[in-house]
Write a protein that holds these residues in place. Sequence first.
Motif, PDB file in Angstrom:
ATOM      1  N   VAL A 212      43.905-125.716  35.214  1.00  0.00           N
ATOM      2  CA  VAL A 212      43.110-126.807  35.775  1.00  0.00           C
ATOM      3  C   VAL A 212      42.631-127.690  34.623  1.00  0.00           C
ATOM      4  O   VAL A 212      42.006-127.203  33.673  1.00  0.00           O
ATOM      5  CB  VAL A 212      41.884-126.278  36.559  1.00  0.00           C
ATOM      6  N   ILE A 213      42.984-128.965  34.695  1.00  0.00           N
ATOM      7  CA  ILE A 213      42.417-129.930  33.737  1.00  0.00           C
ATOM      8  C   ILE A 213      41.260-130.607  34.454  1.00  0.00           C
ATOM      9  O   ILE A 213      41.448-131.272  35.475  1.00  0.00           O
ATOM     10  CB  ILE A 213      43.484-130.961  33.291  1.00  0.00           C
ATOM     11  N   LEU A 214      40.076-130.374  33.934  1.00  0.00           N
ATOM     12  CA  LEU A 214      38.884-130.916  34.586  1.00  0.00           C
ATOM     13  C   LEU A 214      38.530-132.231  33.900  1.00  0.00           C
ATOM     14  O   LEU A 214      38.140-132.250  32.734  1.00  0.00           O
ATOM     15  CB  LEU A 214      37.730-129.912  34.452  1.00  0.00           C
ATOM     16  N   ALA A 215      38.675-133.336  34.630  1.00  0.00           N
ATOM     17  CA  ALA A 215      38.422-134.661  34.037  1.00  0.00           C
ATOM     18  C   ALA A 215      37.463-135.428  34.943  1.00  0.00           C
ATOM     19  O   ALA A 215      37.734-136.554  35.361  1.00  0.00           O
ATOM     20  CB  ALA A 215      39.742-135.408  33.872  1.00  0.00           C
ATOM     21  N   THR A 216      36.341-134.774  35.229  1.00  0.00           N
ATOM     22  CA  THR A 216      35.423-135.312  36.237  1.00  0.00           C
ATOM     23  C   THR A 216      34.347-136.226  35.661  1.00  0.00           C
ATOM     24  O   THR A 216      33.449-136.655  36.384  1.00  0.00           O
ATOM     25  CB  THR A 216      34.774-134.154  37.021  1.00  0.00           C
ATOM     26  N   GLY A 217      34.406-136.518  34.357  1.00  0.00           N
ATOM     27  CA  GLY A 217      33.483-137.496  33.764  1.00  0.00           C
ATOM     28  C   GLY A 217      32.081-136.943  33.535  1.00  0.00           C
ATOM     29  O   GLY A 217      31.805-135.753  33.717  1.00  0.00           O
ATOM     30  N   GLY A 218      31.189-137.832  33.121  1.00  0.00           N
ATOM     31  CA  GLY A 218      29.811-137.434  32.785  1.00  0.00           C
ATOM     32  C   GLY A 218      28.985-137.164  34.040  1.00  0.00           C
ATOM     33  O   GLY A 218      29.285-137.693  35.110  1.00  0.00           O
ATOM     34  N   PRO A 219      27.917-136.354  33.897  1.00  0.00           N
ATOM     35  CA  PRO A 219      27.085-135.996  35.060  1.00  0.00           C
ATOM     36  C   PRO A 219      26.113-137.112  35.443  1.00  0.00           C
ATOM     37  O   PRO A 219      24.893-136.945  35.454  1.00  0.00           O
ATOM     38  CB  PRO A 219      26.351-134.743  34.575  1.00  0.00           C
ATOM     39  N   ALA A 220      26.674-138.284  35.742  1.00  0.00           N
ATOM     40  CA  ALA A 220      25.893-139.499  35.936  1.00  0.00           C
ATOM     41  C   ALA A 220      24.915-139.406  37.100  1.00  0.00           C
ATOM     42  O   ALA A 220      23.826-139.973  37.060  1.00  0.00           O
ATOM     43  CB  ALA A 220      26.864-140.654  36.190  1.00  0.00           C
ATOM     44  N   GLY A 221      25.305-138.660  38.132  1.00  0.00           N
ATOM     45  CA  GLY A 221      24.500-138.619  39.354  1.00  0.00           C
ATOM     46  C   GLY A 221      23.148-137.965  39.175  1.00  0.00           C
ATOM     47  O   GLY A 221      22.313-138.014  40.078  1.00  0.00           O
ATOM     48  N   MET A 222      22.876-137.356  38.013  1.00  0.00           N
ATOM     49  CA  MET A 222      21.562-136.724  37.865  1.00  0.00           C
ATOM     50  C   MET A 222      20.496-137.669  37.322  1.00  0.00           C
ATOM     51  O   MET A 222      19.360-137.262  37.162  1.00  0.00           O
ATOM     52  CB  MET A 222      21.570-135.441  37.034  1.00  0.00           C
ATOM     53  N   TYR A 223      20.839-138.912  37.059  1.00  0.00           N
ATOM     54  CA  TYR A 223      19.834-139.823  36.493  1.00  0.00           C
ATOM     55  C   TYR A 223      19.457-140.936  37.463  1.00  0.00           C
ATOM     56  O   TYR A 223      20.311-141.507  38.120  1.00  0.00           O
ATOM     57  CB  TYR A 223      20.363-140.460  35.206  1.00  0.00           C
ATOM     58  N   LYS A 224      18.169-141.233  37.500  1.00  0.00           N
ATOM     59  CA  LYS A 224      17.695-142.352  38.314  1.00  0.00           C
ATOM     60  C   LYS A 224      17.971-143.662  37.576  1.00  0.00           C
ATOM     61  O   LYS A 224      18.504-144.599  38.137  1.00  0.00           O
ATOM     62  CB  LYS A 224      16.191-142.181  38.552  1.00  0.00           C
ATOM     63  N   GLY A 234      29.889-137.082  38.767  1.00  0.00           N
ATOM     64  CA  GLY A 234      30.110-135.937  37.876  1.00  0.00           C
ATOM     65  C   GLY A 234      30.171-134.645  38.668  1.00  0.00           C
ATOM     66  O   GLY A 234      29.671-134.571  39.798  1.00  0.00           O
ATOM     67  N   SER A 235      30.829-133.644  38.089  1.00  0.00           N
ATOM     68  CA  SER A 235      30.983-132.352  38.782  1.00  0.00           C
ATOM     69  C   SER A 235      30.947-131.202  37.780  1.00  0.00           C
ATOM     70  O   SER A 235      31.679-130.230  37.923  1.00  0.00           O
ATOM     71  CB  SER A 235      32.323-132.321  39.536  1.00  0.00           C
ATOM     72  N   THR A 236      30.100-131.310  36.780  1.00  0.00           N
ATOM     73  CA  THR A 236      30.070-130.285  35.734  1.00  0.00           C
ATOM     74  C   THR A 236      29.628-128.936  36.292  1.00  0.00           C
ATOM     75  O   THR A 236      30.011-127.884  35.778  1.00  0.00           O
ATOM     76  CB  THR A 236      29.143-130.733  34.586  1.00  0.00           C
TER      77      THR A 236
END
Length: 673
Positions: A212-224, A234-236
Amino acid sequence: MIKKSMVKVEGMSVPCYSLNTLIIGSGIAGLNAALCLYEQGLRDMSVVTDGLGRGTSNNAGSDKQTYYKLSLSGSKPDSPEKMAHDLFKGRCMHGDLALCEAVNSVRCFMNLVRLGVPFPHDTYGSYVGYKTDNDPLGRATSAGPLTSHLICRRLIEEIKQKGIKIMDKHEVIALLDDGKDGQKQVKGAVAIDGDQLDSESMGFVVFNAVNVILATGGPAGMYKASVYPESQQGSTGLAFEAGAAGNNLTESQFGLASVKFRWNLSGTYQQVIPRYLSTDVNGRDEKEFLNPFFPDMGTLSTAIFLKGYEWPFDVEKIRNYGSSLIDVLVYRETVKKGRRVFLDYTQNPKGEGKMSGFDFSLLDEQAYAYLKKSGALFGTPVRRLKKVNLPAYRLYKDHGIDLERERLEMAVCAQHNNGGLKANIWWESNVKHLFPVGEVCGTHGVCRPGGSSINACLVGGLRAALFISKKYAHDPPGDEKFLKGSQDKISGTIEFARGILSKPGSGDFSLSKAAEEIKKRMSSYGAVVREKEAVFREKQKAWKLYRRLKKEITIRSKKELPKAFKCLDLCLTHAVYLEAVYEYLERGGKSRGSSMVLDPQGQKPCAALGEDWRYTCEKPGSYTAGRILEVSLDKDLFVKKKWVSIRPVPAHETWFENVWRDFRDDKFIKEEI
Ligand SMILES: Cc1cc2nc3c(=O)[nH]c(=O)nc-3n(C[C@H](O)[C@H](O)[C@H](O)COP(=O)(O)OP(=O)(O)OC[C@H]3O[C@@H](n4cnc5c(N)ncnc54)[C@H](O)[C@@H]3O)c2cc1C
């Protein structure tokens, strides 16, 4: 080739795809990884994405979006080792990864040129460069404000042309893993097909994959406060749940950005010296909130100008009325005081007494010379902007904001995660066969040269593809064998989905409320300004929210399933990130990079700020400066923390005959070095 079958799980018939490599994510990192695998001769692979066209690469940009590579023009000498050492100087970056990113930068860049990404060159074919932040040599280049989007476009065209399968609207919600002899290994994934949510199988799809190559980007959804595009979440958490370790999770980049239309307020947007003001939440009680903290109008105007060159918030640039003092004051106004901050391009900065009388003659030499050379020693900020950089003015106009009329609301926003999942020199994580590439992978440390993120996205995919093609190119197991090891996790995921659909609603505990809590917590306590006691309290609350979500979460329809899993993922991710921040502070970690650590023993950012704003910068040689923090979860979600020594830039074989011999026998592929 990819094999599709139907498997029975939890009484449901679910599509199962068996393939060698599953690539999750369709940003630069995922798309390029697929093409690199193809070039290595691999065919049974697929790019799976929650939305082709979503994510940071496709939707972010800046005034001159940068690619950082080895210098290819001019007379200043450069070398891969020099570049590796410059990346390494960003602190807390392993030297072998810095070397990989440096030596492979030309290959990756030239591949983009070959694919037709319009990087500019001169009459002789020279790819001239310019200096970006943390760059001593002018290695940067750009294809314009939308470099990463143009790269994606070309990569997608190439993927389609090569017939590589893209599975769109598939949200991966779990990784399937196995642990033999204490060594975890990934075996596939579970996804939800957004087009099949209403079907009997609720859209569930399983992947039986060797890699599995995980290329889901930065965990952007955790910031207001965020300048990531809204389509990037993001899906870390998927990887943390599977036992993958994070490293340098404490290190991110924050800076000033507009919030209505998300865009970095760097370069000309600051060099034309707009007026900063704040209001209460209803837009009343207007204040020139920067004025009380600067000694005079010349110092303030110069600091605003410099913000253009020095965009990311940098704790080393706060003192002596440096440009990053502005970020501190914007943060204080928005997060601590709950007010709104705007840039007004219709008026020059103004005030009373020593803060009155904006005049170009008050600027420092650099600022004055820039505006003079640009023919912009006149008028209002918006008139100067239109004169110096008309496209920058038009960009907002195209997004419904006319700077001639409207103020620009802004905040100190999350922009990039330098840290992320841990990987070795082949971008394989501590979970075998799982390769995090792109922003989800934390190869960088405290600082990085602007533009090195896109390079890391490309190099990571290239390295992973090389390793997979040489070592892990075999077929996946048959359905029966695959299910034997994965059935429990697949069943658990389906059961959970059924459970949250059938439970009666628990009143006011909605997904959006939970998401809001996560975002607010991270932007207030885990971002620009950090304080030990507050982080301790908030990480407890983060875990409490996660446990509560697991138990009480309910959704009204199957349509909300992807959102529910995303919320859980982000919740787990923010708890792990806060664990890392707390561990760092507990070890005596001080301010560094883009995060300011409050410290009663430290210095004040400026004389007029209160005692509670004292901070200290990290000293070379301190415990945290010489190590990288790794954080992971065990199967019961118990947090494990480990400080590891930073690996130096390695001395490597440069004798051609030896390298050639090893290359011929594939001996250059060494798993551990
Ligand atoms: C405003 C801004 C300016 C920037 N400027 C620069 C610059 O000048 N130079 C530079 O080098 N870098 C820059 N960066 C950083 C750089 O753009 C990113 O780091 C890079 O594009 C990340 O690429 P990626 O492929 O790793 O992730 P992304 O492009 O974010 O892609 C992630 C992909 O994964 C998908 N996905 C996520 N979760 C799932 C899931 N569970 N299932 C299926 N699919 C999923 C998303 O839809 C998306 O397709 C900038 C970033 C921002 C926000």
